[in-house]
Design an enzyme around this catalytic site. Structure first.
Site, PDB file in Angstrom:
ATOM      1  N   SER A  13       0.850  -1.195   0.000  1.00  0.00           N
ATOM      2  CA  SER A  13       0.000   0.000   0.000  1.00  0.00           C
ATOM      3  C   SER A  13       0.888   1.247   0.000  1.00  0.00           C
ATOM      4  O   SER A  13       2.115   1.133   0.037  1.00  0.00           O
ATOM      5  CB  SER A  13      -0.927  -0.021   1.209  1.00  0.00           C
ATOM      6  N   LEU A  15       1.554   3.369  -2.360  1.00  0.00           N
ATOM      7  CA  LEU A  15       2.407   3.577  -3.539  1.00  0.00           C
ATOM      8  C   LEU A  15       2.068   4.891  -4.236  1.00  0.00           C
ATOM      9  O   LEU A  15       2.711   5.263  -5.210  1.00  0.00           O
ATOM     10  CB  LEU A  15       2.207   2.427  -4.535  1.00  0.00           C
ATOM     11  N   ASP A  71      -7.771  11.097  -0.594  1.00  0.00           N
ATOM     12  CA  ASP A  71      -7.446  11.079  -2.023  1.00  0.00           C
ATOM     13  C   ASP A  71      -8.321  12.050  -2.821  1.00  0.00           C
ATOM     14  O   ASP A  71      -7.902  12.559  -3.856  1.00  0.00           O
ATOM     15  CB  ASP A  71      -7.589   9.668  -2.606  1.00  0.00           C
ATOM     16  N   LYS A 188      13.715  -5.612  -9.233  1.00  0.00           N
ATOM     17  CA  LYS A 188      13.053  -6.917  -9.210  1.00  0.00           C
ATOM     18  C   LYS A 188      11.610  -6.824  -9.719  1.00  0.00           C
ATOM     19  O   LYS A 188      10.822  -6.012  -9.233  1.00  0.00           O
ATOM     20  CB  LYS A 188      13.062  -7.483  -7.779  1.00  0.00           C
ATOM     21  N   THR A 189      11.289  -7.667 -10.670  1.00  0.00           N
ATOM     22  CA  THR A 189       9.960  -7.605 -11.289  1.00  0.00           C
ATOM     23  C   THR A 189       8.995  -8.654 -10.734  1.00  0.00           C
ATOM     24  O   THR A 189       7.812  -8.636 -11.051  1.00  0.00           O
ATOM     25  CB  THR A 189      10.048  -7.810 -12.823  1.00  0.00           C
ATOM     26  N   GLN A 193       4.912  -9.266 -11.184  1.00  0.00           N
ATOM     27  CA  GLN A 193       4.343 -10.437 -11.869  1.00  0.00           C
ATOM     28  C   GLN A 193       3.266 -11.100 -11.008  1.00  0.00           C
ATOM     29  O   GLN A 193       2.192 -11.448 -11.490  1.00  0.00           O
ATOM     30  CB  GLN A 193       5.434 -11.467 -12.154  1.00  0.00           C
ATOM     31  N   CYS A 380     -10.179  26.949  12.041  1.00  0.00           N
ATOM     32  CA  CYS A 380     -11.288  26.291  12.738  1.00  0.00           C
ATOM     33  C   CYS A 380     -11.034  26.224  14.246  1.00  0.00           C
ATOM     34  O   CYS A 380     -11.207  27.230  14.929  1.00  0.00           O
ATOM     35  CB  CYS A 380     -11.554  24.919  12.122  1.00  0.00           C
ATOM     36  N   MET A 383      -9.017  29.034  15.274  1.00  0.00           N
ATOM     37  CA  MET A 383      -9.720  30.299  15.485  1.00  0.00           C
ATOM     38  C   MET A 383     -10.457  30.284  16.819  1.00  0.00           C
ATOM     39  O   MET A 383     -10.421  31.241  17.587  1.00  0.00           O
ATOM     40  CB  MET A 383     -10.741  30.562  14.378  1.00  0.00           C
ATOM     41  N   HIS A 506     -12.340  26.113   6.512  1.00  0.00           N
ATOM     42  CA  HIS A 506     -11.108  25.416   6.111  1.00  0.00           C
ATOM     43  C   HIS A 506     -10.766  25.815   4.676  1.00  0.00           C
ATOM     44  O   HIS A 506     -11.028  25.045   3.737  1.00  0.00           O
ATOM     45  CB  HIS A 506     -11.318  23.903   6.159  1.00  0.00           C
ATOM     46  N   GLU A 508      -8.164  25.645   3.186  1.00  0.00           N
ATOM     47  CA  GLU A 508      -7.196  24.724   2.564  1.00  0.00           C
ATOM     48  C   GLU A 508      -7.865  23.729   1.624  1.00  0.00           C
ATOM     49  O   GLU A 508      -7.247  23.236   0.687  1.00  0.00           O
ATOM     50  CB  GLU A 508      -6.382  23.973   3.634  1.00  0.00           C
TER      51      GLU A 508
END
Ligand code: GLN
Length: 544
Positions: A13, A15, A71, A188-189, A193, A380, A383, A506, A508
């Site tokens: 995970s 990645l 995400d 390394k693959t 695979q 938030c 403040m 917010h 952001e």
């Protein structure tokens, strides 16, 4: 009819599947293609709103007030589109909806099963996004790693999807890790695979493979992966570790990933306009200076806890061509050790939060900023605590507090809204999503926004208690923003201070790399100015 790109991840995970999916979204959008991105999350919570940052990093909030996976923040920042609650689907929502239908009698006489009932519900929710936004391409990211039990119904649903909409409307992209073994000095693959084989066992054949790698993939490695994983070598794409996430679209463009997509979907030649993005990345690479800003919060050791805030600071810096160095300061440590940790800091941002832990440290940081003219941005809870600090140390109300922490306080500066007081349900019941705010002309807020009617996203239960406004005003606080319809305070500031501003919202969440949030931009500018004055003072002292 929309085309669909399904993103799955393998091997490990973290990645950066979300970044890869967002980057592809940006590359398609830059070709004039209308894109949408959706996340399918395998956990049973209805949404991310009830999880703490240790579980799940930050909670992202959409315009329509959904508390989503972080995400979605990446998606919005990369494709520069507002998403909605339709764009984050969880196992909890799927089962909840199916069980509701069962109780209503929609399946009378039938046995309700994962296939087809759960998988149909999943497919319907994928299609709903396409229909709602008339997107040409819908990118759908399946959370988790292939092989997890939890994600199986989602993978089965996306497998079936191809049969419903046709092969030429669906593409499967698989993201894996190609580790480098130091001793053998080899990439390394084998894990790739195995992961692709696992996917195939579920019935999904990858059309393209994105390989996360520290070192460049050789042609030989690409061919090996292509052979074993049954894709053309041109569809084996490398994604090397990048200095900034905003470089990833450019790296993937160089690898021809979006061209693969256009070929597969028969989009033909489309003109690519990545100029604005490239200019932004150039600014990241060549900053003209730097500034140290403290982020005071209680989850500072967690990389994912304050992503939108860190990104907003970063965007604000990029726009002004300065590298913002975020010094994460643990509010509990500050509580124990005092404000020494803030030495050499040119701006202080006090983070959002809930509950009592770490608030003494936040109050100390706020007082330090207020008394020493250090630029301060309170988000938030930041403040709300600035109001508590002001009540105690400026207005003389010793036991002032927020009712969240001290239900019996004699001076509830921050209090419940009436409709929150006897609430029994926690999930999705805060003041959530976009609310308008009217700004008082001539204030710092007005200057920062450059307009008087704005809107920002919210996520909180408590509000400033209007009973204290007059007292605060007498002591010099200016209430510069208000949600007029409900008579709620949105922004506070202190004139005479270089930059002391708190917002209940917010900002952001709406910051984009090419369009930074106004307050963050103005706060970073004030911090840069503070750093300049501090270094001039220091030079002066040296000469003296
Ligand atoms: N705990 C505060 C509230 O619920 C602030 C929340 C926040 O900072 N997002 O009102």
């Amino acid at each position: 009819m929309s085309k669909y790109i399904f993103f799955t991840g393998g091997v490990v995970s973290s990645l950066g599947k979300g970044i890869a999916a967002s980057s592809l979204g940006r590359l398609l959008k830059s070709r004039g293609i209308k894109v949408s991105i959706q996340k399918l999350d395998p956990y049973i919570n209805m949404d991310a709103g009830t999880m703490n940052p240790y579980q799940h990093g930050e909670v992202f909030v959409t315009e329509d007030g959904a508390e989503t996976d972080l995400d979605l923040g990446h998606y919005e920042r990369f494709i520069d589109e507002n998403l909605t609650r339709l764009h984050n689907v969880t196992t909890g929502q799927i089962y909840g909806a199916v069980i509701d239908k069962e109780r209503r009698g929609d399946y009378l006489g039938g046995t309700v099963q994962v296939i087809p009932h759960i998988t149909n519900e999943i497919k319907n929710r994928i299609k709903r996004v396409a229909e709602a936004g008339d997107a040409e391409v819908c990118i759908v990211e399946v959370g988790g790693t292939v092989g997890d039990i939890e994600s199986l119904p989602f993978l089965e649903a996306i497998r079936q999807f191809k049969h419903e909409v046709g092969d030429d409307h669906v593409m499967y992209v698989h993201l894996t890790l190609v580790p480098h073994l130091g001793a053998a000095d080899e990439l390394k693959t084998k894990p790739t695979q195995h992961s692709v084989r696992e996917l195939r066992a579920i019935g999904i054949s990858a059309d393209a493979i994105i390989c996360r790698t520290e070192y460049p993939l050789t042609q030989e490695t690409r061919e090996k992966i292509a052979l074993f994983c049954d894709v053309p070598a041109s569809a084996v794409v490398q994604s090397r570790d990048a200095q900034s996430i905003y470089q990833v679209p450019l790296n993937l463009e160089a690898e021809g990933l979006a061209d693969q997509v256009c070929r597969k979907f028969g989009f033909g030649e489309r003109t690519l306009d990545l100029e604005e993005w490239r200019a932004m990345v150039r600014n990241i690479q060549r900053p003209k200076g730097g500034v140290k800003v403290a982020l005071v919060g209680k989850y500072v050791e967690l990389k994912d806890a304050y992503i939108s805030i860190s990104e907003a600071l970063y965007h604000a810096g990029v726009a002004q061509n300065v590298a913002v160095e975020i010094v994460r300061i643990d509010s509990e440590a500050l509580e124990e050790k005092g404000v020494e940790a803030l030495a050499g800091i040119s701006g202080i941002l006090v983070a959002p939060g809930f509950g009592a832990r770490g608030i003494k440290g936040k109050l100390l940081a706020i007082r330090h900023a207020r008394e020493n003219g250090v630029p301060f941005l309170g988000i938030c809870y930041g403040m709300q605590l600035a109001c508590v600090e002001f009540a105690r140390n400026v207005c003389g109300l010793d036991h002032a507090h927020t009712r969240e922490v001290e239900p019996e306080t004699p001076h509830p500066i921050i209090d419940f809204m009436e409709n929150q007081r006897n609430l029994k349900v926690m999930g999705g019941t805060m003041r959530l999503g976009a609310y308008p705010c009217s700004i008082v002309p001539g204030t710092l807020a007005a200057e920062a926004y450059g307009e008087l009617e704005i809107s920002e996203r919210h996520r909180h239960r408590f509000e400033f208690n209007n009973k204290y406004q007059e007292l605060f005003e007498r002591h010099g606080m200016v209430f510069s923003g208000r949600y007029v319809a409900a008579d709620l305070v949105e922004m506070i500031e202190l004139p005479g201070h270089p930059f002391f501003l708190g917002t209940q919202a917010h900002p952001e969440y709406k910051s984009r790399p090419t369009r930074p949030a106004a307050l963050y931009r103005r706060f970073v500018a004030a911090s840069v100015e503070r750093a300049r004055v501090d270094s001039a003072d220091a030079a002066h002292r040296d000469i003296a």
